[in-house]
Write a protein that holds these residues in place. Structure first.
Motif, PDB file in Angstrom:
ATOM      1  N   HIS A  15      62.913  50.423  11.788  1.00 51.93           N
ATOM      2  CA  HIS A  15      62.355  51.727  11.425  1.00 51.93           C
ATOM      3  C   HIS A  15      62.003  52.509  12.683  1.00 51.93           C
ATOM      4  O   HIS A  15      61.330  51.987  13.579  1.00 51.93           O
ATOM      5  CB  HIS A  15      61.105  51.536  10.556  1.00 51.93           C
ATOM      6  CG  HIS A  15      60.499  52.828  10.117  1.00 51.93           C
ATOM      7  ND1 HIS A  15      59.165  53.086  10.244  1.00 51.93           N
ATOM      8  CD2 HIS A  15      61.051  53.940   9.565  1.00 51.93           C
ATOM      9  CE1 HIS A  15      58.911  54.296   9.781  1.00 51.93           C
ATOM     10  NE2 HIS A  15      60.050  54.836   9.373  1.00 51.93           N
ATOM     11  N   PRO A  17      59.790  55.446  13.606  1.00 48.82           N
ATOM     12  CA  PRO A  17      58.727  56.269  13.030  1.00 48.82           C
ATOM     13  C   PRO A  17      58.767  57.719  13.495  1.00 48.82           C
ATOM     14  O   PRO A  17      59.383  58.059  14.506  1.00 48.82           O
ATOM     15  CB  PRO A  17      57.443  55.600  13.501  1.00 48.82           C
ATOM     16  CG  PRO A  17      57.831  54.397  14.273  1.00 48.82           C
ATOM     17  CD  PRO A  17      59.306  54.424  14.489  1.00 48.82           C
ATOM     18  N   ALA A  18      58.068  58.563  12.756  1.00 49.99           N
ATOM     19  CA  ALA A  18      58.080  60.008  12.991  1.00 49.99           C
ATOM     20  C   ALA A  18      57.612  60.406  14.377  1.00 49.99           C
ATOM     21  O   ALA A  18      58.089  61.379  14.938  1.00 49.99           O
ATOM     22  CB  ALA A  18      57.233  60.707  11.927  1.00 49.99           C
ATOM     23  N   ASP A  47      62.977  58.393  10.412  1.00 51.70           N
ATOM     24  CA  ASP A  47      62.238  59.529   9.863  1.00 51.70           C
ATOM     25  C   ASP A  47      62.988  60.803  10.236  1.00 51.70           C
ATOM     26  O   ASP A  47      63.408  60.973  11.384  1.00 51.70           O
ATOM     27  CB  ASP A  47      60.812  59.573  10.410  1.00 51.70           C
ATOM     28  CG  ASP A  47      59.917  58.528   9.754  1.00 51.70           C
ATOM     29  OD1 ASP A  47      60.411  57.732   8.941  1.00 51.70           O
ATOM     30  OD2 ASP A  47      58.719  58.517  10.054  1.00 51.70           O
ATOM     31  N   SER A  49      62.101  63.663  10.903  1.00 46.92           N
ATOM     32  CA  SER A  49      61.526  64.435  12.005  1.00 46.92           C
ATOM     33  C   SER A  49      61.998  63.945  13.374  1.00 46.92           C
ATOM     34  O   SER A  49      61.842  64.653  14.367  1.00 46.92           O
ATOM     35  CB  SER A  49      59.996  64.407  11.938  1.00 46.92           C
ATOM     36  OG  SER A  49      59.534  63.079  12.067  1.00 46.92           O
ATOM     37  N   LEU A  80      64.600  59.262   6.157  1.00 51.76           N
ATOM     38  CA  LEU A  80      63.395  59.387   5.343  1.00 51.76           C
ATOM     39  C   LEU A  80      62.647  60.672   5.633  1.00 51.76           C
ATOM     40  O   LEU A  80      62.426  61.001   6.789  1.00 51.76           O
ATOM     41  CB  LEU A  80      62.460  58.198   5.608  1.00 51.76           C
ATOM     42  CG  LEU A  80      63.085  56.813   5.490  1.00 51.76           C
ATOM     43  CD1 LEU A  80      62.100  55.746   5.957  1.00 51.76           C
ATOM     44  CD2 LEU A  80      63.534  56.548   4.070  1.00 51.76           C
ATOM     45  N   GLY A  81      62.254  61.374   4.589  1.00 56.80           N
ATOM     46  CA  GLY A  81      61.433  62.566   4.774  1.00 56.80           C
ATOM     47  C   GLY A  81      61.870  63.707   3.885  1.00 56.80           C
ATOM     48  O   GLY A  81      62.974  63.715   3.332  1.00 56.80           O
ATOM     49  N   ARG A 111      60.570  59.211   0.801  1.00 55.41           N
ATOM     50  CA  ARG A 111      59.497  58.362   1.333  1.00 55.41           C
ATOM     51  C   ARG A 111      60.000  56.948   1.568  1.00 55.41           C
ATOM     52  O   ARG A 111      60.992  56.521   0.992  1.00 55.41           O
ATOM     53  CB  ARG A 111      58.342  58.301   0.330  1.00 55.41           C
ATOM     54  CG  ARG A 111      57.715  59.621  -0.006  1.00 55.41           C
ATOM     55  CD  ARG A 111      56.617  59.474  -1.060  1.00 55.41           C
ATOM     56  NE  ARG A 111      56.939  58.530  -2.120  1.00 55.41           N
ATOM     57  CZ  ARG A 111      57.472  58.851  -3.300  1.00 55.41           C
ATOM     58  NH1 ARG A 111      57.743  60.098  -3.580  1.00 55.41           N
ATOM     59  NH2 ARG A 111      57.735  57.920  -4.204  1.00 55.41           N
ATOM     60  N   PHE A 112      59.252  56.212   2.364  1.00 50.97           N
ATOM     61  CA  PHE A 112      59.577  54.816   2.608  1.00 50.97           C
ATOM     62  C   PHE A 112      59.527  54.033   1.294  1.00 50.97           C
ATOM     63  O   PHE A 112      60.313  53.116   1.079  1.00 50.97           O
ATOM     64  CB  PHE A 112      58.606  54.224   3.640  1.00 50.97           C
ATOM     65  CG  PHE A 112      59.167  53.041   4.359  1.00 50.97           C
ATOM     66  CD1 PHE A 112      59.998  53.207   5.452  1.00 50.97           C
ATOM     67  CD2 PHE A 112      58.886  51.764   3.921  1.00 50.97           C
ATOM     68  CE1 PHE A 112      60.537  52.112   6.105  1.00 50.97           C
ATOM     69  CE2 PHE A 112      59.410  50.658   4.573  1.00 50.97           C
ATOM     70  CZ  PHE A 112      60.239  50.836   5.665  1.00 50.97           C
TER      71      PHE A 112
END
Length: 131
Positions: A15, A17-18, A47, A49, A80-81, A111-112
Motif C-alpha cells: 500500500h 499511503p496518501a 491512494d 492522491s 483508492l480514493g 476506500r480501502f
C-alpha cells in the motif's frame, strides 16, 4: 516512496499511503513493482492522491503507460480514493474506470474497505507463496 505491506486474508498488499510522494513516471511504477516483488506482495494499492494529475487526463498517456506496466508484469493494481471531480470532467475516464472494475487487473475503489470486500469475494487468488 515509502510503502507498507498489509496482509488481507491470504493476499499481501503493498500500500502506498496518501501522504507519500507523487507517481508520475514509469520509473516510479518500476520502483513500486520492485518493492512489491521484494515483499512478496500480490497486489499494489495506491491512494489516488499519490498519482500525478496527468494520470487522470487520459490524453496524456500516463495512465495507459503506468497501468500497462502492472498488467505486463501480472501485478494487480487498486487505485483508492474519491475520483468524482476527475470523473465529472471526463467521460472517457469514467468509461475506463467502469470497464477496469469489471476485470481483475486494475480496480478503482473509493476506500480501502472496498478493496477488502472485493478481495473477500475470492476474485484474486494468491500467485506467490506467502512468507
Amino acid at each position: 516512496m515509502r510503502s507498507v505491506i498489509i496482509p488481507m486474508g491470504t493476499v499481501r498488499i503493498l500500500h502506498c499511503p496518501a501522504q507519500e510522494g507523487r507517481i508520475a513516471s514509469e520509473g516510479d511504477t518500476d520502483s513500486l513493482l520492485s518493492a512489491a516483488w521484494e515483499h512478496c506482495a500480490q497486489l499494489v494499492a495506491i491512494d489516488a492522491s499519490c498519482l500525478d494529475e496527468s494520470f487522470f487526463q487520459l490524453s496524456s498517456g500516463l495512465a495507459g503507460r503506468l497501468v500497462q506496466r502492472f498488467v505486463n508484469y501480472r501485478m494487480p493494481l487498486a487505485i483508492l480514493g474519491q475520483l468524482g471531480r476527475h470523473l465529472d470532467a471526463s467521460r472517457a475516464l469514467s468509461d475506463y474506470v467502469r470497464e477496469s472494475n469489471h476485470g481483475n487487473a486494475v480496480w478503482f475503489l473509493d476506500r480501502f474497505a472496498d478493496l477488502e470486500s472485493r478481495l473477500g469475494s475470492d476474485v484474486l487468488a494468491p500467485r506467490r507463496p506467502l512468507r
